[in-house]
Design an enzyme around this catalytic site. Sequence first.
Site, mmCIF file in Angstrom:
data_model
loop_
_atom_site.group_PDB
_atom_site.id
_atom_site.type_symbol
_atom_site.label_atom_id
_atom_site.label_comp_id
_atom_site.label_asym_id
_atom_site.label_seq_id
_atom_site.Cartn_x
_atom_site.Cartn_y
_atom_site.Cartn_z
ATOM 1 N N GLU A 113 5.173 -3.830 0.387
ATOM 2 C CA GLU A 113 5.704 -5.078 -0.173
ATOM 3 C C GLU A 113 6.728 -4.753 -1.246
ATOM 4 O O GLU A 113 6.480 -3.886 -2.071
ATOM 5 C CB GLU A 113 4.610 -5.960 -0.799
ATOM 6 C CG GLU A 113 3.637 -6.530 0.186
ATOM 7 C CD GLU A 113 2.571 -7.379 -0.469
ATOM 8 O OE1 GLU A 113 2.818 -7.912 -1.571
ATOM 9 O OE2 GLU A 113 1.463 -7.481 0.094
ATOM 10 N N GLU A 159 -3.911 -4.802 -1.072
ATOM 11 C CA GLU A 159 -4.091 -4.721 -2.529
ATOM 12 C C GLU A 159 -5.577 -4.730 -2.899
ATOM 13 O O GLU A 159 -6.086 -5.675 -3.527
ATOM 14 C CB GLU A 159 -3.356 -5.878 -3.213
ATOM 15 C CG GLU A 159 -1.870 -5.864 -2.947
ATOM 16 C CD GLU A 159 -1.142 -6.977 -3.677
ATOM 17 O OE1 GLU A 159 -1.741 -8.034 -3.919
ATOM 18 O OE2 GLU A 159 0.031 -6.780 -4.017
#
Length: 487
Positions: free
Chosen positions: A385, A192
């Site tokens: 994810e 991220e």
Amino acid sequence: MKQYRAGFPEGFLWGGAVAANQCEGAYNVDGKGLSTADMVPFRPDKVAANIADMDASYDEIIRFMDPNCKENLPKRRGCDFYHHYKEDIKMFAEMGFGIFRTSIAWSRIYPTGFETEPNEKGLQFYDDLFDECLKYNIQPLVSLSHYEMPIEITLRNNGWESRETIDLFVKFAKTCFERYKDKVKYWIPFNEINMVRTSVYVGGGCLLEKSMLDLQTLRYQLTHHQMVASALCVKLCHEIIPDAMIGCMIARLETYPATCNPIDVAKAMEENQMNLFYLDIAARGEYPGYLIRFLHDNNIQLDIREEDDEILKNGKVDFVSFSYYMSYLASYESGKSKNSGNLVESEVNPYLEVSAWKWPVDPVGLRITLNTLYDRYQLPIFVLENGLGAVDEISEDGKIHDDYRIDYLRRHIMEMKKAVQDGVDLLGYTTWGPIDIVSQGTCQMKKRYGFIYVDMDDYGNGTYGRIKKDSFYWYKMVIESNGEDLK
Ligand code: BGP
């Protein structure tokens, strides 16, 4: 002419994802140095208010570095994966995993980040971990950075604010590429990479209080240094492991306009652009025009060196990837009621249910995002994810009937399958937290994601024993049928 694809391709990589700092524990074992994650305490008041507070202050860091500190620091213990990994990976294999994503804790390999030689015991741990995976034909996918920078780099460089940190990170990456080149064929430099827009500490190992920059400028300077480091890692990985694939990963903040008012649609477009620009740079090798406009309009002056254009151009990725939990709304009007969310809050979408932590549940958004990204980049994609944080209870029969988690995952896999039918080149899917681990945002164990329950509470009390939930057997069935049998 492309052929219609009815379902997930042969060899589709089903699995799960964790982060070293949220699962391993052993925070000071076998030479590991302290990391930024080791400095984030459990804050019951923030949890009660459902506020994700992942930051630490300079004073807290100094206080928590004291070996006798008694603070509850859950990321120092994780779910003790460091000592349970063989048992846990055996259960992942029982579910039929083809891939397992984890991070290499930077401070296990370079305890302060500044050493010239790596910590052999740290390197050996990951050798053993990857061997255990490969024993069951589970491919490791490694995130080099997952919010766990050596705290010494924060204290000496203010994290990614200093350009020198690029060299420290590339040294760490080179060590890992060379050591694990025969075992790890899938890499991402950063988890991220857009996290610095939420927290310069978690995403950039940086303390605003110690920065010479204003917050906006700091965010984009940290990002620039990380994008340059990421591009250098891509080039290095291609040189050291020619048969590997290395990608870029964001937390995907799929954003819809709150109304059909064109100014809301434009606002959503801008929000999506400011979420996707990291992938634009990683996939195309240059800053997109709308980002240059944003920096100009907000008078953000960055320290960009002459050689950076060339570095970015030579560091284009092999795949794009993202975490997906929910979707968001954007409108020009301010002051609307908000939900909580991953990385950022979102205005309430009246069409969506929310999780126990008030994260909106939007499986259809996953199909939308997969189509958006594939249309935009025409590169293979990983969903790295996806999952539901929930309160799991052990029933009287000693089992955990987490049908709510099965429902969440089933609906997201169904939309992922539609994206495959839309022609998206999807390489794999790793659910978040295949085993219960410490929450990133709240440091809770109570916010459970796993197919495997871990007997431990928010204070570290428990046997650390593992129990297979109902979803364990369900996911095993899904994998066995390559996503056809979702019951
Ligand atoms: C993502 C992080 C993961 C994971 C996930 C779930 O942003 O990459 O580390 O934690 O969020 O969030 P949480 O653990 O706060 O529920």
